[in-house]
Write an enzyme that holds these catalytic residues in place. Structure first.
Site, short mmCIF file in Angstrom:
data_model
loop_
_atom_site.label_atom_id
_atom_site.label_comp_id
_atom_site.label_asym_id
_atom_site.label_seq_id
_atom_site.Cartn_x
_atom_site.Cartn_y
_atom_site.Cartn_z
N CYS A 81 0.84 -1.20 0.00
CA CYS A 81 0.00 0.00 0.00
C CYS A 81 0.88 1.25 0.00
CB CYS A 81 -0.90 -0.03 1.24
SG CYS A 81 -1.85 1.50 1.48
N CYS A 88 0.30 3.08 3.67
CA CYS A 88 0.75 2.54 4.97
C CYS A 88 1.76 1.42 4.86
CB CYS A 88 -0.46 2.10 5.79
SG CYS A 88 -1.13 0.50 5.26
N CYS A 111 -7.19 -1.02 1.20
CA CYS A 111 -6.21 -1.57 2.15
C CYS A 111 -6.92 -1.83 3.48
CB CYS A 111 -5.08 -0.56 2.31
SG CYS A 111 -3.94 -0.98 3.64
N CYS A 146 -5.23 0.77 6.42
CA CYS A 146 -5.44 2.22 6.47
C CYS A 146 -6.73 2.66 5.78
CB CYS A 146 -4.24 2.95 5.87
SG CYS A 146 -4.12 2.79 4.08
N CYS A 158 -8.36 -4.83 -10.31
CA CYS A 158 -7.92 -3.76 -11.19
C CYS A 158 -7.44 -2.62 -10.30
CB CYS A 158 -9.10 -3.35 -12.07
SG CYS A 158 -8.69 -2.10 -13.29
#
Ligand SMILES: [Zn+2]
Length: 169
Positions: free
Chosen positions: A78, A81, A126, A129, A149
Site C-alpha cells: 500500500c 501505509c 487496504c 489504512c 484492477c
C-alpha cells in the site's frame, strides 16, 4: 455479477444504513481501520496523485502507471501505509492499462459496494489504512476468475530480496 447477487448486495447495503439518502462511500468511511489518520494528514504525507486515488477514491488514467509494466518478482505494498497487498506471482497483463492481479495477499484487502457507475461495483481498499486501491471484477484468469484492477499510484513495488518498508504508524 448475477441478478441474485445484485439484489442481495443492494438489500445488504440498505440494511446497513438506518438513514436514507446517505452519500455513497459512507459504508467504508464508517468502519474503523487499524491505522486512522485525518485526510489533511494523509494529504501532507503522500504525493498528490496517490492521495487523490487513496483517500478521494480517484482513478488514475489508464496506462499512466509504470507499475503496469512491472514484471519483476517482488511485493506490491500500500502506497499509504506499506501493508503488503499483492505478490508479483499473482499479477497478469489484463490489457486494461491498470496493474491487474488475480489474487490479493491474505488479509490485505477489505471490500465495499459502490454505485458510482450506476451498476454496483466491488470497491476494495487496504485493510489497514482504508486507502482505496481499485475494483474487483469477475472476468479474471483462473484459478480465481477474479480481476483486481488496481491504481498504480496506490501501490509501491518492492523488489524481491529487498526489505519491505516498515508499516507506517
Ligand atoms: Zn494501507
Amino acid at each position: 455479477m448475477n441478478r441474485r447477487n445484485w439484489i442481495s448486495n443492494i438489500s445488504g447495503l440498505l440494511a446497513a444504513f438506518s438513514l436514507p439518502g446517505l452519500p455513497m462511500g459512507s459504508a467504508r468511511a464508517a468502519s474503523a481501520f487499524p491505522l486512522t489518520k485525518a485526510k489533511p494528514e494523509w494529504k501532507k504525507l503522500l504525493p498528490a496523485d496517490s492521495y487523490r486515488v487513496l483517500f478521494e477514491e480517484g482513478t488514475e488514467a489508464s496506462g499512466s502507471s509504470a507499475l503496469n509494466a512491472e514484471k519483476r518478482s517482488g511485493t506490491f505494498v500500500c502506497a499509504a501505509c506499506n501493508l503488503p497487498l499483492f505478490d508479483s506471482a499473482h499479477k497478469y497483463e489484463s490489457g486494461t492499462g491498470w496493474p491487474s492481479f488475480w489474487q490479493p495477499l491474505a488479509g490485505g484487502l477489505g471490500t465495499a459496494t459502490d454505485f458510482k457507475l450506476i451498476y454496483p461495483r466491488t470497491e476494495y481498499h487496504c485493510s489497514r489504512c482504508g486507502g482505496h486501491q481499485g475494483h474487483v471484477f469477475n472476468d479474471g484468469p483462473q484459478p480465481t476468475g477474479k480481476r483486481y484492477c488496481n491504481n498504480g499510484v496506490a501501490l509501491k513495488f518492492v523488489l524481491k530480496g529487498e526489505p519491505l518498508p516498515a508499516l507506517r504508524t
